[in-house]
Design a protein around this motif. Structure first.
Motif, mmCIF file in Angstrom:
data_model
loop_
_atom_site.group_PDB
_atom_site.id
_atom_site.type_symbol
_atom_site.label_atom_id
_atom_site.label_comp_id
_atom_site.label_asym_id
_atom_site.label_seq_id
_atom_site.Cartn_x
_atom_site.Cartn_y
_atom_site.Cartn_z
ATOM 1 N N SER A 58 0.855 -1.337 0.113
ATOM 2 C CA SER A 58 -0.017 0.001 0.266
ATOM 3 C C SER A 58 0.860 1.123 0.039
ATOM 4 N N GLU A 62 0.812 3.872 -3.038
ATOM 5 C CA GLU A 62 1.096 5.711 -2.741
ATOM 6 C C GLU A 62 1.915 6.519 -3.221
ATOM 7 N N THR A 67 -0.306 10.590 -3.531
ATOM 8 C CA THR A 67 -1.183 10.866 -2.246
ATOM 9 C C THR A 67 -2.396 11.205 -2.550
ATOM 10 N N CYS A 70 -4.482 8.091 -3.872
ATOM 11 C CA CYS A 70 -4.761 7.032 -2.760
ATOM 12 C C CYS A 70 -5.265 7.461 -1.705
ATOM 13 N N ILE A 74 -5.280 5.172 1.777
ATOM 14 C CA ILE A 74 -4.469 5.578 2.799
ATOM 15 C C ILE A 74 -5.353 5.673 4.139
ATOM 16 N N GLU A 78 -4.634 3.471 7.205
ATOM 17 C CA GLU A 78 -4.054 3.754 8.604
ATOM 18 C C GLU A 78 -5.178 3.297 9.694
#
Length: 433
Positions: A58, A62, A67, A70, A74, A78
């Motif tokens: 992952s 990214e 960023t 994704c 993300i 997280e």
């Protein structure tokens, strides 16, 4: 600058460690590395290499796709990583340096349980302490300060009363010593007041840090670093593991990230085209000389600090220039066309999630009847090639995670879904037909 290649290397390492854990648990390991054998003896059954590989892939996606593309993936990772870290106190990568290899593990488990219980109690006590309101702390400080002032006043009055009873001659040696002693006593009282004030300030700062929204460092925005081929390869690896592990929501988010990456690349290409037209227009307006603001000999190597993400040079930028071709890369990006393998695994994820069965079944049927997917190549099969038994087992384990999807593996995944989800009566008969 971080590179997605580093995370891909870490993901490959997790595959190797997962294989070593599997053959160790089966009792067929021939690994002679002493310290690694000690680690396997302790962690082979608890080390979650699949979760670590998924996180590494992952991160790689990214960095490759950026960023912005994704964002949802993300956020999902997280949340999952926080749950993983809470449930996995021991990272499993440490090495036990004890002398006795065959010691009874029950004592260690009991000690670990007590340690974890102590950590939980300490964490609960810390949480209770942090719940004290600022008003209560201020009231306690004011009460302590008033009590200290009263004690200081009483002590100073007693000192003056005793000095008066001594009836000292002003200017004498004893009188001067008494005056100095009084000044030292006053300074001592002031130091005590300053001490509790500093303690109060430290408590306020600690409370502010506990409740500050900036406890975690801000995540850096990363622009796209990988080409379309790199992004699709990484997405295929993640989708393959998501299908095997039943993480269908993650697989759907991966496909959404890829499509978002396509849109970002199109927007990036269009901005570059507009900028190039402005440069050409300026050149013609100035008799073949571009304006001073356009610099062709500067390349921004500081990607993270760059305000213009279009300065990054990707390996397939030149392929996007073929905008007139209906089968070129630009046309594929505009149409949002995914490779057949990704579409097939995306269909499996949609089936696993539910709610879009009709679309998923149509996509899955097209993939099964497509000529782009191999049924099963006997020439390239591991079973038909001559390998040592240990090496053959490793290759089979590795290919199950990184090999391209074919029709046989696709049907095997569907069979697993049917076995694990017999309650769905809509799409199972259709697939069996």
């Amino acid at each position: 600058m971080e590179s997605y290649s580093c995370y891909l290397l870490y993901a490959d390492l997790m595959v190797r460690i997962g294989y070593e854990c599997q053959i160790w648990n089966d009792g067929t390991s021939h690994n002679r590395a002493y310290m690694f054998k000690r680690w396997l003896r302790k962690h082979s059954r608890t080390f979650d290499w699949k979760e670590r590989r998924l996180q590494a892939l992952s991160f790689a996606l990214e960095l490759a796709a950026g960023t912005t593309s994704c964002t949802k993936l993300i956020a999902w990772m997280e949340k999952r990583r926080e749950e993983f870290e809470c449930s996995d106190n021991d990272d499993g990568m440490g090495v036990d340096t004890g002398a006795d290899e065959d010691a009874d593990t029950s004592t260690a488990e009991t000690a670990d349980g007590k340690a974890n219980e102590g950590e939980e109690n300490a964490g609960q006590a810390k949480s209770d302490a942090s719940n004290t309101t600022a008003f209560d702390k201020a009231r306690a400080y004011e009460k302590e300060r008033i009590e200290l002032l009263i004690r200081n006043k009483v002590g100073l009055n007693e000192f003056d009363k005793k000095s008066k009873e001594m009836n000292l001659v002003e200017g004498s040696h004893m009188h001067r010593n008494r005056v100095k002693a009084r000044e030292a006593l006053v300074e001592k009282h002031r130091d005590a007041i300053r001490e509790i004030a500093q303690k109060m300030l430290a408590n306020v700062q600690e409370t502010a840090n506990l409740h500050s929204p900036h406890d975690k460092p801000a995540k850096k925005h990363v622009s796209a670093q990988g080409s379309c081929a790199n992004v699709l390869d990484i997405a295929g690896l993640i989708l393959n593991q998501c299908v095997q592990c039943g993480l269908y929501e993650c697989g759907a988010l991966v496909v959404q990230s890829v499509l978002s990456y396509f849109r970002e690349r199109i927007a990036r290409y269009e901005r570059r085209v507009v900028k190039q037209k402005e440069i050409e227009k300026s050149r013609h307006a100035n008799n073949g000389i571009a304006q001073a603001g356009f610099r062709f000999d500067q390349i921004n190597f500081d990607v993270e600090g760059s305000e213009d993400e279009d300065d990054n040079i990707l390996s397939d930028d030149e392929e996007l220039e073929d905008s007139n071709s209906t089968s070129g890369l630009l046309h594929l990006l505009r149409s949002g066309i995914l490779p057949t393998q990704l579409k097939a695994m995306f269909a499996l994820c949609l089936l696993g999630m539910g709610g879009q069965d009709h679309v998923a079944l149509n996509c899955l049927e097209k993939a099964i009847h497509s000529t782009e997917l191999e049924s099963w190549s006997e020439e390239n099969s591991t079973f038909t090639k001559k390998y040592p038994s240990d090496e053959r087992r490793w290759i089979i384990f590795q290919e199950s995670l990184i090999a391209p999807v074919n029709k046989l593996s696709l049907l095997a995944s569907v069979a697993d879904m049917i076995q694990n989800d017999v309650k769905n009566d809509f799409w199972i008969p259709r697939l069996l037909d």
